[in-house]
Motif scaffolding. Structure first.
Motif, PDB file in Angstrom:
ATOM      1  N   ARG A  82      41.159  39.741  30.680  1.00 11.23           N
ATOM      2  CA  ARG A  82      42.111  39.536  31.983  1.00 11.23           C
ATOM      3  C   ARG A  82      41.057  38.736  32.912  1.00 11.23           C
ATOM      4  O   ARG A  82      41.387  37.711  33.767  1.00 11.23           O
ATOM      5  N   ASP A  83      39.880  39.428  33.450  1.00 16.51           N
ATOM      6  CA  ASP A  83      39.102  39.047  34.245  1.00 16.51           C
ATOM      7  C   ASP A  83      38.331  37.636  33.919  1.00 16.51           C
ATOM      8  O   ASP A  83      37.959  37.157  34.677  1.00 16.51           O
ATOM      9  N   VAL A  84      38.112  37.380  32.642  1.00 18.78           N
ATOM     10  CA  VAL A  84      37.564  36.254  32.247  1.00 18.78           C
ATOM     11  C   VAL A  84      38.416  35.032  32.597  1.00 18.78           C
ATOM     12  O   VAL A  84      37.954  34.006  32.743  1.00 18.78           O
ATOM     13  N   PHE A  85      39.736  35.404  32.195  1.00 15.90           N
ATOM     14  CA  PHE A  85      40.594  34.447  32.585  1.00 15.90           C
ATOM     15  C   PHE A  85      40.726  33.713  34.287  1.00 15.90           C
ATOM     16  O   PHE A  85      40.528  32.805  34.428  1.00 15.90           O
ATOM     17  N   ARG A  86      40.511  34.979  34.982  1.00 13.27           N
ATOM     18  CA  ARG A  86      40.420  34.643  36.331  1.00 13.27           C
ATOM     19  C   ARG A  86      39.291  33.898  36.943  1.00 13.27           C
ATOM     20  O   ARG A  86      39.058  33.212  37.515  1.00 13.27           O
ATOM     21  N   ILE A  87      37.947  34.607  36.130  1.00 14.05           N
ATOM     22  CA  ILE A  87      36.949  33.762  36.650  1.00 14.05           C
ATOM     23  C   ILE A  87      36.666  32.408  36.131  1.00 14.05           C
ATOM     24  O   ILE A  87      36.187  31.639  36.770  1.00 14.05           O
ATOM     25  N   PHE A  88      37.173  32.274  34.845  1.00 13.10           N
ATOM     26  CA  PHE A  88      36.884  30.813  34.243  1.00 13.10           C
ATOM     27  C   PHE A  88      37.892  30.004  35.127  1.00 13.10           C
ATOM     28  O   PHE A  88      37.790  28.611  35.095  1.00 13.10           O
ATOM     29  N   ASP A  89      39.160  30.365  35.548  1.00 10.32           N
ATOM     30  CA  ASP A  89      40.015  29.627  36.309  1.00 10.32           C
ATOM     31  C   ASP A  89      39.267  28.916  37.563  1.00 10.32           C
ATOM     32  O   ASP A  89      39.459  27.973  37.960  1.00 10.32           O
ATOM     33  N   GLU A  90      38.716  29.909  38.162  1.00 10.76           N
ATOM     34  CA  GLU A  90      38.062  29.567  39.431  1.00 10.76           C
ATOM     35  C   GLU A  90      36.898  28.586  39.171  1.00 10.76           C
ATOM     36  O   GLU A  90      36.818  27.716  39.870  1.00 10.76           O
ATOM     37  N   ARG A  91      36.288  28.768  38.070  1.00  9.55           N
ATOM     38  CA  ARG A  91      35.162  28.143  37.830  1.00  9.55           C
ATOM     39  C   ARG A  91      35.397  26.599  37.511  1.00  9.55           C
ATOM     40  O   ARG A  91      35.127  25.584  38.052  1.00  9.55           O
ATOM     41  N   LEU A  92      36.619  26.400  36.682  1.00  5.20           N
ATOM     42  CA  LEU A  92      37.100  25.364  36.491  1.00  5.20           C
ATOM     43  C   LEU A  92      37.642  24.407  37.671  1.00  5.20           C
ATOM     44  O   LEU A  92      37.553  23.419  37.901  1.00  5.20           O
ATOM     45  N   GLY A  93      38.361  25.373  38.571  1.00  2.00           N
ATOM     46  CA  GLY A  93      38.718  24.526  39.813  1.00  2.00           C
ATOM     47  C   GLY A  93      37.789  24.143  40.709  1.00  2.00           C
ATOM     48  O   GLY A  93      37.566  22.898  41.269  1.00  2.00           O
ATOM     49  N   LEU A  94      36.744  24.849  40.824  1.00  3.50           N
ATOM     50  CA  LEU A  94      35.245  24.335  41.363  1.00  3.50           C
ATOM     51  C   LEU A  94      34.728  23.025  40.862  1.00  3.50           C
ATOM     52  O   LEU A  94      34.539  22.192  41.400  1.00  3.50           O
TER      53      LEU A  94
END
Length: 188
Positions: free
Chosen positions: A88-100
């Motif tokens: 769940r947290d990987v989903f959130r972290i990688f969504d943030e990184r992709l957005g950046l």
């Protein structure tokens, strides 16, 4: 996960929860299939990531319905519940990184220590039903973000503090290996 390229240095000491922190650099999965889960990250295109994440969500929900969901197979291996909270947290972290990566030129990613996150987030005591809903929601968000990658954005870059450089393409490959590998870990 075992890194076949790891050196023979002594492993780090176990944390208070009995887990030995994973300090290996897993970027090798971008070059060759994972011998544990069989996933071949190099075969993944950015357009494959969203559908693959959505396809994993029912498997996570089913795994979280197991009666032994919070039981560790051994004291130093996460339970299915803990792996699911991590994903769940990987989903959130990688969504943030992709957005950046899509919005900025070559952003540097904030450090994320998965072992500290597990302790601070009390992964071992999550409510499985709530976690299943959170996984589905976070997975849906990151899947949609990968779906929205426009032609020409696949080679935009971002980097970790250790110097590892990712493109949108390789970030998706690396990320999806984590999701698939942890399904393998929990045998889902």
């Amino acid at each position: 996960m075992t890194d076949p390229t790891a050196s023979s240095e002594l492993p780090p000491a176990a944390q208070p929860d009995g887990i030995v922190p994973d300090t290996k650099d897993w970027t090798w999965v971008l070059a060759r299939p994972c011998p544990e889960c069989g996933f071949a990250a190099a075969d993944v295109e950015p357009a494959d990531v969203g559908p693959a994440v959505r396809g994993s969500l029912p498997r996570w929900r089913t795994a979280l319905e197991r009666p032994d969901v919070a039981v560790r197979p051994s004291p130093d291996v996460w339970s299915t519940l803990e792996y699911a909270a991590h994903v769940r947290d990987v989903f959130r972290i990688f969504d943030e990184r992709l957005g950046l990566m899509v919005e900025q030129d070559d952003p540097a990613f904030a450090n994320w220590d998965q072992d500290v996150a597990a302790l601070e987030g009390d992964y071992a005591h999550q409510d499985p039903a709530v976690l299943a809903d959170e996984l589905e929601a976070s997975g849906g968000v990151v899947a949609a973000s990968f779906d929205a990658v426009a032609p020409g954005q696949e080679e935009r870059t971002g980097r970790r503090s250790n110097g590892s450089v990712f493109t949108v393409r390789t970030l998706g490959q690396y990320f999806l290996h984590d999701v698939v590998h942890h399904l393998h870990d929990v045998r889902a």
